[in-house]
Structures are given as structure tokens and as C-alpha cells.
Design a protein around this motif. Structure first.
Motif, short mmCIF file in Angstrom:
data_model
loop_
_atom_site.label_atom_id
_atom_site.label_comp_id
_atom_site.label_asym_id
_atom_site.label_seq_id
_atom_site.Cartn_x
_atom_site.Cartn_y
_atom_site.Cartn_z
N THR A 119 -2.35 -15.55 -1.18
CA THR A 119 -1.38 -14.71 -0.48
C THR A 119 -1.19 -15.16 0.97
OG1 THR A 119 -3.00 -13.10 0.33
CG2 THR A 119 -2.09 -12.74 -1.88
N THR A 120 -2.09 -15.98 1.46
CA THR A 120 -2.17 -16.46 2.86
C THR A 120 -2.59 -15.37 3.84
OG1 THR A 120 0.08 -16.17 3.77
CG2 THR A 120 -0.29 -18.08 2.32
N LEU A 121 -2.97 -14.19 3.35
CA LEU A 121 -3.40 -13.11 4.23
C LEU A 121 -4.67 -13.51 4.99
CD1 LEU A 121 -2.79 -10.08 1.88
CD2 LEU A 121 -1.74 -10.38 4.13
N VAL A 122 -4.70 -13.24 6.28
CA VAL A 122 -5.88 -13.52 7.08
C VAL A 122 -6.54 -12.23 7.59
CG1 VAL A 122 -5.05 -15.77 7.80
CG2 VAL A 122 -4.51 -13.78 9.20
N ASP A 123 -5.85 -11.10 7.50
CA ASP A 123 -6.41 -9.84 7.96
C ASP A 123 -5.58 -8.69 7.39
OD1 ASP A 123 -8.17 -8.17 9.25
OD2 ASP A 123 -7.48 -8.63 11.29
N GLU A 124 -6.23 -7.56 7.16
CA GLU A 124 -5.54 -6.36 6.68
C GLU A 124 -6.14 -5.12 7.32
OE1 GLU A 124 -3.81 -5.78 2.44
OE2 GLU A 124 -5.60 -7.03 2.19
N ILE A 125 -5.27 -4.22 7.74
CA ILE A 125 -5.66 -2.89 8.18
C ILE A 125 -4.87 -1.90 7.33
CG2 ILE A 125 -5.57 -1.20 10.05
CD1 ILE A 125 -5.92 -3.46 12.03
N THR A 126 -5.57 -0.95 6.73
CA THR A 126 -4.93 -0.05 5.78
C THR A 126 -5.16 1.41 6.14
OG1 THR A 126 -5.05 -1.62 3.94
CG2 THR A 126 -4.92 0.71 3.36
N PHE A 127 -4.09 2.19 6.09
CA PHE A 127 -4.17 3.64 6.21
C PHE A 127 -4.31 4.21 4.81
CE2 PHE A 127 -1.74 2.16 9.84
CZ PHE A 127 -2.23 2.90 10.91
N VAL A 128 -5.38 4.96 4.57
CA VAL A 128 -5.61 5.61 3.27
C VAL A 128 -5.27 7.08 3.39
CG1 VAL A 128 -7.34 6.22 1.54
CG2 VAL A 128 -7.39 3.95 2.60
N VAL A 129 -4.41 7.55 2.49
CA VAL A 129 -3.91 8.93 2.51
C VAL A 129 -4.09 9.52 1.12
CG1 VAL A 129 -1.96 10.39 3.17
CG2 VAL A 129 -2.09 8.05 4.04
N TRP A 130 -4.43 10.81 1.05
CA TRP A 130 -4.60 11.50 -0.24
C TRP A 130 -3.54 12.61 -0.35
CZ3 TRP A 130 -8.00 9.85 -3.92
CH2 TRP A 130 -8.97 8.92 -3.51
N PRO A 131 -2.34 12.29 -0.85
CA PRO A 131 -1.28 13.29 -0.90
C PRO A 131 -1.36 14.24 -2.09
CG PRO A 131 -0.47 11.22 -1.75
CD PRO A 131 -1.88 10.97 -1.31
N ALA A 132 -2.14 13.89 -3.12
CA ALA A 132 -2.26 14.72 -4.32
C ALA A 132 -3.60 14.43 -4.98
CB ALA A 132 -1.12 14.42 -5.30
N PRO A 133 -4.12 15.36 -5.79
CA PRO A 133 -5.40 15.12 -6.46
C PRO A 133 -5.37 13.85 -7.32
CG PRO A 133 -4.79 17.43 -6.63
CD PRO A 133 -3.60 16.73 -6.05
N GLY A 134 -6.36 13.00 -7.12
CA GLY A 134 -6.45 11.77 -7.90
C GLY A 134 -5.46 10.70 -7.51
N VAL A 135 -4.77 10.88 -6.38
CA VAL A 135 -3.78 9.89 -5.91
C VAL A 135 -4.08 9.52 -4.47
CG1 VAL A 135 -1.35 9.38 -5.53
CG2 VAL A 135 -2.01 10.91 -7.40
N SER A 136 -4.22 8.23 -4.21
CA SER A 136 -4.38 7.77 -2.83
C SER A 136 -3.27 6.80 -2.50
CB SER A 136 -5.74 7.11 -2.61
OG SER A 136 -5.86 5.90 -3.33
N LEU A 137 -2.71 6.95 -1.31
CA LEU A 137 -1.72 6.01 -0.79
C LEU A 137 -2.43 5.01 0.11
CD1 LEU A 137 1.31 8.24 0.28
CD2 LEU A 137 1.28 6.54 -1.53
N ASN A 138 -2.06 3.77 -0.04
CA ASN A 138 -2.54 2.72 0.87
C ASN A 138 -1.35 2.13 1.59
OD1 ASN A 138 -5.56 1.07 -0.25
ND2 ASN A 138 -5.01 3.22 -0.40
N LEU A 139 -1.29 2.30 2.90
CA LEU A 139 -0.27 1.66 3.73
C LEU A 139 -0.94 0.47 4.39
CD1 LEU A 139 0.28 4.90 3.65
CD2 LEU A 139 1.98 4.38 5.38
#
Length: 265
Positions: A119-139
Motif C-alpha cells: 500500500t506504500t503506507l508509512v504511518d497511520e493514525i486512526t480515530f476509533v468510534v463506537w456508534p452502535a453495539p458491535g460496530v466500530s468506525l475507524n477513521l
């Protein structure tokens, strides 16, 4: 009347707020991130306890970054990703940097070599959000070969300070995501079942767990700590695993197991 002072970041935050629940929210969020920390790419994923992740948004200037996203990652390789492990472990909402959550041998793993490095990615910062039970959002904000540089400590601090705002906006933007159906996936069981169906390979639960942790990039010591075993016992399970699969290397293990993870998607 006092005139507002020009501030690009605050103006873009205001625009993102006004776009919640309307079209172009994701684009406004991208513009906000550009003003604050200048990522090279952005992907927004929704993980559920069962089934593959849903890609809600992607933005990049280099097609190589997401070239194998659908055919490899979403199809099954997501099960090896440190961020998916955060979902299964029910990590609290907040900011996570890949280098701080990845297993100790992640950069030597076949998952990293065969997929992530491409992917050529060298770094990642992710916001983890839980908008519903059993569901997580990764930005996920990424830096790739476009800039070739990691996020600075100041940029990481900016994301940490912004985190409560981003989590609130994401929760408001995606309130209708379907809740996960059923209990959290036991990926070791998924792997063992697929190995039996596809190849007639009977793996014990421990062997499947060791296989999965090897593929995720855990060293022998890390696997031992994770499973509550001694390193010598992990070596025994690894030897049994390789013998049962008739292989002799991690590369062969990855080539054998990745299609099985896709089969279980």
C-alpha cells in the motif's frame, strides 16, 4: 460588530459541523484533516462482529494505496489487521497509532510484506468510534509514498486533542449503521473450519490460534504472553501446526491461510 479572525482549521471544522447528516460531510471532514495534520489519504471503515468491514469513504491521491483493498483486505485479510483486533478487544473510543498497537513482529509478518507494504503506507493514525453495539468506525489517516514521512509528535497531539470532536461528529453522522448480528467472531474457529473444509486439515483450537497470531505478526514471546503459555509450548504448537499443514515457513503459512480467511468472510 467584531469581525472573525481568519482561521482555516476552525472554518473547516465549522463546515464539517454544518454538513453532519447531509451530503459532502466526508469531503468536509477530509478538508478539516488537511488543515490540521495534512494526511496523504483517508479511509473510513465500519467493522462489525460478524462479516467483512464496510468501506464508507476513501480518499487518496495515489491509487496504489487502496489497490488491493477490496479484493484482499475486505475479502478476508482484515482479520489480520491490528485495527480489527482493536474491534474484537473492544478498545475504547479514541486515537490509536499503528506503530503503537501493532504486534512486536508486525513488520516481519507475511501480512505486512505481502499486503500492507504494497500500500506504500508509512504511518497511520486512526480515530476509533463506537456508534452502535458491535460496530466500530475507524477513521484512518495515512501517510504513504506521496509524502514518505511519518506523522510528527505535534500532529499526533493535534489528533488527540481533536478526538472528542471527531468521535462526536462521527457518531452523529452514522447513527443508522446496522448493529452487528450475533456474537463477536472467533477468528481461530473460522480459520480451523475453513482449513478442514478446503484442505481436510484438522487443526486444534490452539494450533489455529497460534497460526492466526503468527500471521498477525506476533513473535513467539508475544504469542506466549497472549495465550498464557510458555514460549517453549508455543514452539511445540508451531511445529505441530507446520507439520499438520505440510509447510516449513511463514510464507507458506500465509499462502495457505489467506484464502481460508477469505473463505470464512
Amino acid at each position: 460588530m467584531m469581525q472573525p479572525l481568519p482561521n482555516l482549521a476552525e472554518s473547516r471544522l465549522a463546515e464539517a459541523i454544518t454538513r453532519v447528516g447531509r451530503d459532502r460531510f466526508e469531503a468536509a471532514l477530509w478538508d478539516l484533516f488537511l488543515a490540521l495534520v495534512r494526511p496523504d489519504n483517508l479511509i473510513i471503515l465500519a467493522y462489525r462482529d460478524a462479516g467483512p468491514p464496510t468501506v464508507l469513504y476513501r480518499r487518496t491521491g495515489d491509487p496504489q494505496v487502496f489497490a488491493e483493498l477490496d479484493q484482499t483486505y475486505v475479502a478476508g485479510a482484515f482479520r489480520l489487521d491490528p485495527y480489527y483486533d482493536l474491534h474484537l478487544q473492544r478498545a475504547p473510543g479514541g486515537v490509536y497509532r499503528l506503530r503503537e498497537i501493532a504486534p512486536d513482529a508486525f513488520h516481519r509478518s507475511r501480512y505486512f510484506i505481502e499486503y500492507y507494504d504494497q500500500t506504500t503506507l508509512v504511518d497511520e493514525i486512526t480515530f476509533v468510534v463506537w456508534p452502535a453495539p458491535g460496530v466500530s468506525l475507524n477513521l484512518c489517516l495515512g501517510r504513504d509514498a506521496t509524502s514518505g514521512r511519518a506523522f510528527t509528535p505535534a500532529e499526533l497531539e493535534t489528533c488527540q486533542r481533536l478526538s472528542p470532536v471527531i468521535l462526536a461528529l462521527a457518531t452523529l453522522q452514522w447513527p443508522g449503521l446496522a448493529e452487528s448480528a450475533g456474537p463477536a467472531e472467533d477468528t481461530a474457529v473460522v480459520l480451523a473450519d475453513a482449513a478442514r473444509r478446503r484442505h481436510g486439515i484438522a487443526l486444534s483450537r490452539r494450533q489455529a490460534e497460534v497460526a492466526l497470531l503468527i500471521l498477525r505478526g506476533h513473535s513467539t514471546v508475544s504469542i506466549a504472553l497472549r495465550l498464557g503459555l510458555s514460549p517453549q509450548t508455543v514452539k511445540v504448537f508451531r511445529k505441530q501446526l507446520y507439520a499438520r499443514c505440510a509447510i516449513s515457513s511463514q510464507a507458506e503459512l500465509f499462502a495457505l491461510m489467506l484464502p481460508l480467511l477469505k473463505d470464512g468472510a
